[in-house]
Design an enzyme around this catalytic site. Structure first.
Site, PDB file in Angstrom:
ATOM      1  N   ARG A 116      49.560 -25.811 -83.489  1.00  0.00           N
ATOM      2  CA  ARG A 116      49.503 -25.124 -82.208  1.00  0.00           C
ATOM      3  C   ARG A 116      49.425 -26.203 -81.130  1.00  0.00           C
ATOM      4  O   ARG A 116      48.949 -27.318 -81.383  1.00  0.00           O
ATOM      5  CB  ARG A 116      48.266 -24.227 -82.118  1.00  0.00           C
ATOM      6  CG  ARG A 116      48.186 -23.138 -83.188  1.00  0.00           C
ATOM      7  CD  ARG A 116      46.895 -22.352 -83.036  1.00  0.00           C
ATOM      8  NE  ARG A 116      46.787 -21.254 -83.992  1.00  0.00           N
ATOM      9  CZ  ARG A 116      46.150 -21.326 -85.160  1.00  0.00           C
ATOM     10  NH1 ARG A 116      45.550 -22.464 -85.514  1.00  0.00           N
ATOM     11  NH2 ARG A 116      46.095 -20.291 -85.976  1.00  0.00           N
ATOM     12  N   TYR A 167      57.026 -14.370 -91.412  1.00  0.00           N
ATOM     13  CA  TYR A 167      58.140 -15.289 -91.628  1.00  0.00           C
ATOM     14  C   TYR A 167      59.093 -14.802 -92.711  1.00  0.00           C
ATOM     15  O   TYR A 167      60.256 -15.199 -92.743  1.00  0.00           O
ATOM     16  CB  TYR A 167      57.604 -16.685 -91.956  1.00  0.00           C
ATOM     17  CG  TYR A 167      56.859 -17.272 -90.789  1.00  0.00           C
ATOM     18  CD1 TYR A 167      57.543 -17.743 -89.683  1.00  0.00           C
ATOM     19  CD2 TYR A 167      55.468 -17.293 -90.765  1.00  0.00           C
ATOM     20  CE1 TYR A 167      56.865 -18.227 -88.580  1.00  0.00           C
ATOM     21  CE2 TYR A 167      54.783 -17.784 -89.667  1.00  0.00           C
ATOM     22  CZ  TYR A 167      55.481 -18.243 -88.583  1.00  0.00           C
ATOM     23  OH  TYR A 167      54.808 -18.712 -87.494  1.00  0.00           O
ATOM     24  N   ARG A 224      56.310 -24.695 -84.206  1.00  0.00           N
ATOM     25  CA  ARG A 224      55.417 -24.231 -85.270  1.00  0.00           C
ATOM     26  C   ARG A 224      56.095 -23.133 -86.095  1.00  0.00           C
ATOM     27  O   ARG A 224      56.037 -23.145 -87.338  1.00  0.00           O
ATOM     28  CB  ARG A 224      54.122 -23.709 -84.625  1.00  0.00           C
ATOM     29  CG  ARG A 224      53.114 -23.082 -85.568  1.00  0.00           C
ATOM     30  CD  ARG A 224      51.842 -22.810 -84.759  1.00  0.00           C
ATOM     31  NE  ARG A 224      50.953 -21.838 -85.369  1.00  0.00           N
ATOM     32  CZ  ARG A 224      50.013 -22.130 -86.258  1.00  0.00           C
ATOM     33  NH1 ARG A 224      49.868 -23.376 -86.674  1.00  0.00           N
ATOM     34  NH2 ARG A 224      49.219 -21.189 -86.736  1.00  0.00           N
ATOM     35  N   HIS A 284      46.235 -19.784 -90.795  1.00  0.00           N
ATOM     36  CA  HIS A 284      46.114 -18.334 -90.619  1.00  0.00           C
ATOM     37  C   HIS A 284      44.963 -17.809 -91.469  1.00  0.00           C
ATOM     38  O   HIS A 284      44.865 -18.139 -92.656  1.00  0.00           O
ATOM     39  CB  HIS A 284      47.402 -17.629 -91.063  1.00  0.00           C
ATOM     40  CG  HIS A 284      48.540 -17.812 -90.114  1.00  0.00           C
ATOM     41  ND1 HIS A 284      49.855 -17.624 -90.481  1.00  0.00           N
ATOM     42  CD2 HIS A 284      48.573 -18.173 -88.800  1.00  0.00           C
ATOM     43  CE1 HIS A 284      50.639 -17.857 -89.448  1.00  0.00           C
ATOM     44  NE2 HIS A 284      49.880 -18.189 -88.414  1.00  0.00           N
ATOM     45  N   HIS A 322      55.197 -23.483 -79.424  1.00  0.00           N
ATOM     46  CA  HIS A 322      54.992 -22.603 -80.573  1.00  0.00           C
ATOM     47  C   HIS A 322      56.290 -22.405 -81.365  1.00  0.00           C
ATOM     48  O   HIS A 322      56.247 -22.097 -82.556  1.00  0.00           O
ATOM     49  CB  HIS A 322      54.456 -21.249 -80.101  1.00  0.00           C
ATOM     50  CG  HIS A 322      53.300 -20.761 -80.910  1.00  0.00           C
ATOM     51  ND1 HIS A 322      52.103 -21.442 -80.984  1.00  0.00           N
ATOM     52  CD2 HIS A 322      53.163 -19.671 -81.708  1.00  0.00           C
ATOM     53  CE1 HIS A 322      51.276 -20.771 -81.775  1.00  0.00           C
ATOM     54  NE2 HIS A 322      51.899 -19.707 -82.232  1.00  0.00           N
ATOM     55  N   LYS A 376      41.619 -22.604 -84.295  1.00  0.00           N
ATOM     56  CA  LYS A 376      40.902 -21.552 -83.582  1.00  0.00           C
ATOM     57  C   LYS A 376      39.482 -21.424 -84.115  1.00  0.00           C
ATOM     58  O   LYS A 376      39.251 -21.509 -85.312  1.00  0.00           O
ATOM     59  CB  LYS A 376      41.637 -20.220 -83.735  1.00  0.00           C
ATOM     60  CG  LYS A 376      42.958 -20.154 -82.977  1.00  0.00           C
ATOM     61  CD  LYS A 376      43.580 -18.786 -83.092  1.00  0.00           C
ATOM     62  CE  LYS A 376      44.856 -18.681 -82.254  1.00  0.00           C
ATOM     63  NZ  LYS A 376      45.474 -17.346 -82.353  1.00  0.00           N
TER      64      LYS A 376
END
Length: 298
Positions: A148, A279, A247, A270, A244, A172
């Site tokens: 990110r 994806y 990514r 994730h 992004h 995150k």
């Protein structure tokens, strides 16, 4: 209870209890402030404790006139979270958004670049400029490690474990993960460090920050966006490209080359495999290859 008091308490909750990043907290606060401004503008005197679903619904109707369905859905979700917090703290017993439905939106597939397009963008960097080597190293790291943009600009020299073939990434909620880094990406980072970064007047507090601006301080998210946007315009690529996008391309290209979803999930950081599964929708040919390779009746 006044709105600002409730909002301040909620921000502390999001930061301390839920461990959200400042960017995520700002997003939540923005949506609640929209509701507060609506109430003030319309002389509605409801507090966070006594506001009812009718007033919320009227606010949503107003919002719907100016934003798309995806933004409406985000605002509703953010407000629902805020009032759930008030219930959790025993300020309320019900959530005024309980019966308010979010608009139906299709699943938005992330934009991606082909390997050729990524090469063209990186080749568009002017290496004769002082920041050229830095920009090449940054984009190689964005794509090569699937970071990110916030993770990229916060990357530390002490996070580089090149001998082991990994970098430590803080994602995150300040969650750390180790991501493999290939030799070519290591090479460009080392070139930047040895030929460009050492000549900067590094400001106190940024000695360990890897990617620096010309003033010797940490780059901003906006600057990374600007660098990429200028390169896309320079090479004439007719696509909307952001940090992004690199990514997303990282994950998609791994999937196309038969990487498993669990590994991609770990590298992207994730929490849920369902986030990574998007994806699969980008490259359905991958599913055909899996069946052809592994099904007993192929």
């Amino acid at each position: 209870m006044k709105w600002q008091s409730a909002l301040n308490d909620y921000q502390l909750y999001l930061k301390i209890e839920r461990g959200l990043s400042q960017n995520s907290i700002d997003s939540y606060v923005l949506d609640i402030n929209k509701l507060i401004k609506y109430l003030v503008h319309n002389n509605i005197s409801h507090s966070p404790i006594d506001i009812d679903s009718n007033s919320i619904q009227q606010f949503i109707y107003e919002v719907a006139k100016t934003v798309n369905a995806r933004s409406q859905s985000r605002i509703i979700s953010g407000l629902r979270s805020f009032f759930n917090y008030l219930i959790f703290e025993d300020y309320r017993t019900t959530n005024p958004l309980e019966l308010i439905e979010s608009p139906k939106i299709g699943r938005k597939l992330p934009d991606t670049l082909s390997e050729k397009e990524i090469d063209l963008i990186i080749k568009g960097i002017d290496l004769s400029k002082p920041e050229g080597e830095r920009n090449r190293a940054m984009l190689e790291t964005l794509y090569g490690c699937g970071l990110r943009v916030s993770e990229l600009i916060q990357l530390k020299i002490s996070d580089l474990f090149f001998e082991e073939g990994f970098i430590k990434v803080t994602g995150k909620g300040d969650k750390e993960r180790f991501v493999p880094i290939v030799g070519i990406t290591q090479k460009y980072i080392n070139i930047y460090r040895n030929e460009n970064r050492i000549h900067l007047n590094i400001q106190p507090g940024f000695e360990d920050t890897l990617f620096l601006n010309r003033r010797g301080k940490q780059l901003t998210r906006a600057m990374v966006f600007t660098i990429i946007k200028q390169l896309v315009v320079k090479i004439g690529l007719k696509k909307k490209v952001s940090p992004h996008t690199f990514r997303h391309s990282f994950a998609t290209h791994l999937l196309q080359n038969n990487a498993d979803l669990r590994s991609i999930q770990m590298m992207l950081g994730h929490e849920s495999i369902t986030t990574t599964e998007i994806y699969v929708h980008l490259d359905k040919t991958h599913l055909t290859k899996v069946v052809e390779q592994f099904h007993p009746r192929k």
